[in-house]
Design a protein around this motif. Structure first.
Motif, PDB file in Angstrom:
ATOM      1  N   ASP A   1      10.391  31.726 -21.808  1.00 53.26           N
ATOM      2  CA  ASP A   1      11.485  31.427 -22.739  1.00 53.26           C
ATOM      3  C   ASP A   1      11.474  32.359 -23.941  1.00 53.26           C
ATOM      4  N   GLY A   2      10.600  33.367 -23.910  1.00 54.33           N
ATOM      5  CA  GLY A   2      10.557  34.357 -24.977  1.00 54.33           C
ATOM      6  C   GLY A   2       9.598  34.046 -26.099  1.00 54.33           C
ATOM      7  N   GLU A   3       9.012  32.857 -26.106  1.00 57.31           N
ATOM      8  CA  GLU A   3       8.043  32.501 -27.144  1.00 57.31           C
ATOM      9  C   GLU A   3       6.729  33.260 -26.926  1.00 57.31           C
ATOM     10  N   PRO A   4       6.021  33.607 -28.007  1.00 56.39           N
ATOM     11  CA  PRO A   4       4.750  34.337 -27.858  1.00 56.39           C
ATOM     12  C   PRO A   4       3.704  33.508 -27.126  1.00 56.39           C
ATOM     13  N   LEU A   5       2.943  34.154 -26.263  1.00 51.41           N
ATOM     14  CA  LEU A   5       1.796  33.525 -25.612  1.00 51.41           C
ATOM     15  C   LEU A   5       0.564  34.004 -26.355  1.00 51.41           C
ATOM     16  N   THR A   6      -0.204  33.074 -26.898  1.00 49.79           N
ATOM     17  CA  THR A   6      -1.311  33.430 -27.765  1.00 49.79           C
ATOM     18  C   THR A   6      -2.615  32.779 -27.310  1.00 49.79           C
ATOM     19  N   VAL A   7      -3.663  33.116 -28.045  1.00 47.36           N
ATOM     20  CA  VAL A   7      -4.962  32.502 -27.810  1.00 47.36           C
ATOM     21  C   VAL A   7      -4.869  30.979 -27.928  1.00 47.36           C
ATOM     22  N   ASP A   8      -4.006  30.506 -28.824  1.00 46.35           N
ATOM     23  CA  ASP A   8      -3.867  29.065 -29.004  1.00 46.35           C
ATOM     24  C   ASP A   8      -3.394  28.374 -27.735  1.00 46.35           C
ATOM     25  N   ASP A   9      -2.575  29.053 -26.937  1.00 48.74           N
ATOM     26  CA  ASP A   9      -2.141  28.476 -25.671  1.00 48.74           C
ATOM     27  C   ASP A   9      -3.315  28.319 -24.706  1.00 48.74           C
ATOM     28  N   VAL A  10      -4.210  29.296 -24.706  1.00 49.84           N
ATOM     29  CA  VAL A  10      -5.371  29.224 -23.817  1.00 49.84           C
ATOM     30  C   VAL A  10      -6.283  28.068 -24.242  1.00 49.84           C
ATOM     31  N   VAL A  11      -6.521  27.962 -25.537  1.00 42.38           N
ATOM     32  CA  VAL A  11      -7.365  26.878 -26.046  1.00 42.38           C
ATOM     33  C   VAL A  11      -6.729  25.528 -25.730  1.00 42.38           C
ATOM     34  N   PHE A  12      -5.427  25.395 -25.926  1.00 43.57           N
ATOM     35  CA  PHE A  12      -4.719  24.156 -25.585  1.00 43.57           C
ATOM     36  C   PHE A  12      -4.853  23.844 -24.095  1.00 43.57           C
ATOM     37  N   THR A  13      -4.644  24.841 -23.261  1.00 45.82           N
ATOM     38  CA  THR A  13      -4.685  24.632 -21.809  1.00 45.82           C
ATOM     39  C   THR A  13      -5.989  23.993 -21.380  1.00 45.82           C
ATOM     40  N   PHE A  14      -7.095  24.485 -21.919  1.00 42.09           N
ATOM     41  CA  PHE A  14      -8.390  23.972 -21.500  1.00 42.09           C
ATOM     42  C   PHE A  14      -8.785  22.714 -22.272  1.00 42.09           C
ATOM     43  N   ASN A  15      -8.820  22.796 -23.580  1.00 42.36           N
ATOM     44  CA  ASN A  15      -9.341  21.677 -24.373  1.00 42.36           C
ATOM     45  C   ASN A  15      -8.442  20.449 -24.343  1.00 42.36           C
ATOM     46  N   ASP A  16      -7.133  20.649 -24.287  1.00 42.05           N
ATOM     47  CA  ASP A  16      -6.214  19.518 -24.354  1.00 42.05           C
ATOM     48  C   ASP A  16      -5.748  19.032 -22.979  1.00 42.05           C
ATOM     49  N   VAL A  17      -5.828  19.895 -21.973  1.00 41.32           N
ATOM     50  CA  VAL A  17      -5.324  19.506 -20.654  1.00 41.32           C
ATOM     51  C   VAL A  17      -6.438  19.466 -19.614  1.00 41.32           C
ATOM     52  N   TYR A  18      -6.932  20.615 -19.188  1.00 46.19           N
ATOM     53  CA  TYR A  18      -7.887  20.650 -18.080  1.00 46.19           C
ATOM     54  C   TYR A  18      -9.173  19.872 -18.366  1.00 46.19           C
ATOM     55  N   LEU A  19      -9.678  19.951 -19.581  1.00 50.60           N
ATOM     56  CA  LEU A  19     -10.944  19.306 -19.914  1.00 50.60           C
ATOM     57  C   LEU A  19     -10.758  17.933 -20.556  1.00 50.60           C
ATOM     58  N   ASN A  20      -9.527  17.476 -20.601  1.00 50.49           N
ATOM     59  CA  ASN A  20      -9.182  16.185 -21.183  1.00 50.49           C
ATOM     60  C   ASN A  20      -9.425  15.088 -20.142  1.00 50.49           C
ATOM     61  N   GLU A  21     -10.362  14.204 -20.409  1.00 50.17           N
ATOM     62  CA  GLU A  21     -10.724  13.165 -19.442  1.00 50.17           C
ATOM     63  C   GLU A  21      -9.595  12.172 -19.193  1.00 50.17           C
ATOM     64  N   GLU A  22      -8.580  12.149 -20.043  1.00 49.19           N
ATOM     65  CA  GLU A  22      -7.445  11.258 -19.835  1.00 49.19           C
ATOM     66  C   GLU A  22      -6.444  11.826 -18.838  1.00 49.19           C
ATOM     67  N   ILE A  23      -6.653  13.071 -18.441  1.00 46.27           N
ATOM     68  CA  ILE A  23      -5.736  13.725 -17.510  1.00 46.27           C
ATOM     69  C   ILE A  23      -6.503  14.053 -16.227  1.00 46.27           C
ATOM     70  N   PRO A  24      -6.095  13.506 -15.071  1.00 47.98           N
ATOM     71  CA  PRO A  24      -6.825  13.730 -13.821  1.00 47.98           C
ATOM     72  C   PRO A  24      -6.553  15.111 -13.229  1.00 47.98           C
ATOM     73  N   ALA A  25      -7.029  16.135 -13.909  1.00 55.40           N
ATOM     74  CA  ALA A  25      -6.787  17.508 -13.487  1.00 55.40           C
ATOM     75  C   ALA A  25      -7.883  17.959 -12.523  1.00 55.40           C
ATOM     76  N   PRO A  26      -7.561  18.333 -11.286  1.00 60.54           N
ATOM     77  CA  PRO A  26      -8.575  18.831 -10.359  1.00 60.54           C
ATOM     78  C   PRO A  26      -9.337  20.035 -10.897  1.00 60.54           C
ATOM     79  N   THR A  27      -8.719  20.798 -11.783  1.00 58.75           N
ATOM     80  CA  THR A  27      -9.386  21.946 -12.386  1.00 58.75           C
ATOM     81  C   THR A  27     -10.698  21.548 -13.045  1.00 58.75           C
TER      82      THR A  27
END
Length: 594
Positions: A113-139
């Motif tokens: 959508d044209g928005e910048p992809l930054t380090v903050d997106d990577v940190v969010f992806t892992f800390n808030d989603v993949y490593l979040n025990e409230e989300i059943p992520a196979p990752t």
């Protein structure tokens, strides 16, 4: 039914899921109208046998899926060699103690959508989603480290630098940390942080297949435009994708990429032969026909050796109860959890006939989930236990375990119960249905009554992963040459530990679940294998695990088909292998005029 193991994380790897797991298909009823709408732009049409199950990568467990096309990780792999290569990260450094990996993002990355992809997106992806025990992520399953199951830490260390830190040596960290798709924080953070009335993140119901595809933001080579259930997914080139050629031209070169969705493989073959699609998986039953038509049909057949998927037969070994009721009928559970019973079944399945009649000789007997292309594969010549077709040995195993035969040749247990169970699989695939029918016949030869029942994919997923209401099933997994990709299968609490599944987040609890000693040992070996950095040591560990798998048979492996595909000659730049399939280098492909 096929699950996708986490190793299929990139465009190159996900393309293998597209072509080696499901029958390629095309919806002919509305194809002509659609082609007329798209004549002005270069496009490629691939076909799949089922609809996508979700547009939320973090919750996905199934193939086919769109994620290899609309998302990308920090690194990916070369589809010909398996070598790890840069993707959204331009480089990475591994510390001397092998506990830290620092990735450097490319400059100027953007979301679709044209928005910048930054380090903050990577940190969010892992800390808030993949490593979040409230989300059943196979990752998360494949990122658990050591016996404690600790997770890596991910933190920002510079404007373009992200550091992954492991508390102990963890061999797969580069592949599974760096390879996991990055998710857009600006679109998903609110859904992660906001809870519903049950206290669950709204993220769990975000970006389902009912979502307007135009709202799905990614960083891969394509972005979804539209989705018509049971018809097609249309994707267009992501104008903000980072890849360019030496002349500065943006990639991918193909403007429009289309999935046509149809379950009937005969229709798929007819459409390909008439020019309706650009590529199709070649099964044994279609190889000879298409081989004669290569020149006239203006296509080429590619072969990459045995495919990397694992095709298997599996019993429900779960001995737990839910709401006071046994998950599996106790009578059947005693059968399934008897080792001699499973070994007898392995001896009774006529794999040579399966190879000759169903695969027409274009397949090989399979004895391990680890693909033959992997350096960790243990061959029968190296000592891996195998089960030859031997009805007498099967019957001897059964009688030694207390089973008996009546005057009609029907198999009974020691209490006189007739051995009868239901075998489930995903409906829609001719080959899987034919395999199931043969297994039914094979097991009848040792007195077992098998009720073979192909059912809807989503219904099957629900039974296997949620309700646990099944006896046996026939399915497969798209495998990984890196064994740790199977962690979700072998970890006792893994999301794909299907033969003895623990409830996932949000599901009702169970009582009295039991794990066999061999089951625990395989799980421990997979932990140990991830901790050893020496390749020879890792090979020995995974060899032990493969021996235990074959001795105790939580999965009875069947046949590896030869990996083949037919691709229209107008598609230029194909580099084909069983590791990457025909589309691993999709951004480099071009479509020429007929």
């Amino acid at each position: 039914m096929f699950f996708s193991v986490f190793s299929k994380i990139s465009l190159r790897q996900a393309s293998l899921v597209l072509l080696s797991v499901v029958a390629i298909a095309l919806n002919s009823c509305s194809l002509d109208r659609f082609k007329a709408e798209a004549t002005q732009v270069p496009q490629m049409v691939a076909s799949v046998g089922t609809d996508p199950s979700t547009f939320n990568y973090a919750l996905n467990q199934a193939a086919p899926n769109v994620f290899g096309y609309i998302y990308e990780g920090l690194i990916t792999s070369d589809g010909m060699t398996g070598e790890i290569i840069p993707a959204q990260a331009e480089s990475w450094e591994v510390s001397d103690d092998n506990l830290r990996i620092t990735f450097t993002l490319r400059e100027g990355l953007k979301w679709s959508d044209g928005e910048p992809l930054t380090v903050d997106d990577v940190v969010f992806t892992f800390n808030d989603v993949y490593l979040n025990e409230e989300i059943p992520a196979p990752t998360r399953d494949v990122l658990r480290i050591g016996e404690s199951g600790a997770l890596p830490t991910v933190r920002k260390v510079g404007d373009r630098q992200i550091e992954f830190v492991s508390p102990e040596p963890f061999a797969p960290l580069l592949l599974y940390g760096g390879g996991a798709p990055i998710l857009p924080a600006h679109k998903l953070r609110e859904a992660v942080e906001t809870k519903n009335s049950a206290g669950e993140p709204l993220f769990l119901s975000t970006w389902g297949t009912g979502t307007d595809p135009g709202e799905i933001v990614g960083n891969g080579p394509y972005v979804m435009v539209s989705y018509s259930p049971a018809e097609r997914v249309v994707m267009r080139r992501n104008p903000y994708y980072w890849q360019q050629d030496e002349q500065g031209n943006p990639k991918p070169y193909v403007e429009r990429f289309v999935w046509q969705i149809i379950e009937n493989t005969d229709t798929a073959l007819l459409e390909f032969r008439s020019g309706g699609s650009d590529l199709i998986e070649i099964s044994a039953s279609t190889f000879q026909l298409l081989k004669k038509e290569e020149n006239r049909g203006n296509f080429s057949i590619y072969q990459g050796g045995p495919d990397t998927s694992a095709l298997y037969f599996c019993f429900n070994l779960n001995q737990a109860s839910r709401n006071g009721q046994p998950i599996v009928d106790p009578i059947k559970s005693r059968w399934f959890n008897t080792l001699e019973f499973r070994q007898a079944v392995a001896h009774a399945i006529d794999r040579p006939t399966m190879i000759n009649n169903i695969f027409l000789g274009l397949g090989e007997a399979q004895n391990s989930p680890i693909p033959v292309q992997s350096v960790y594969y243990l061959s029968p010549q190296e000592g891996l236990k195998t089960y030859d077709y031997n009805l007498e040995q099967a019957k001897e195993l059964l009688t030694s375990a207390g089973f008996q035969y009546n005057s009609a040749g029907q198999l009974l247990d020691a209490e006189g119960n007739r051995v009868q169970f239901t075998l489930l699989t995903n409906s829609g695939g001719r080959r899987i249905a034919t395999i199931g029918a043969q297994i039914k016949q094979d097991l009848a030869q040792i007195g077992m009554q098998v009720d073979f029942q192909p059912i809807d994919f989503n219904t099957l997923i629900n039974r296997l992963g949620n309700t646990f209401e099944w006896d046996a099933y026939l399915g497969g997994i798209t495998a990984s040459t890196e064994p740790h990709g199977w962690s979700a299968v072998w970890a006792l609490d893994g999301s794909l530990h299907t033969f003895n599944q623990a409830p996932t987040a949000g599901q009702p609890p169970v009582e009295g679940q039991q794990f066999a000693d061999w089951e625990r040992e395989i799980a421990n070996l997979y932990v140990k294998g991830s901790q050893v950095l020496d390749e020879a040591g890792r090979r020995e560990i995974y060899a032990q695990a493969q021996q235990l798998m074959q001795e105790h048979l939580p999965f009875i492996y069947l046949v590896n088909a030869l990996d083949m595909a037919a691709v229209r000659n107008t598609v230029q730049g194909i580099e084909y292998s069983s590791l990457g399939g025909p589309l691993w280098n999709l951004p480099d492909l071009r479509v020429a005029e007929n």
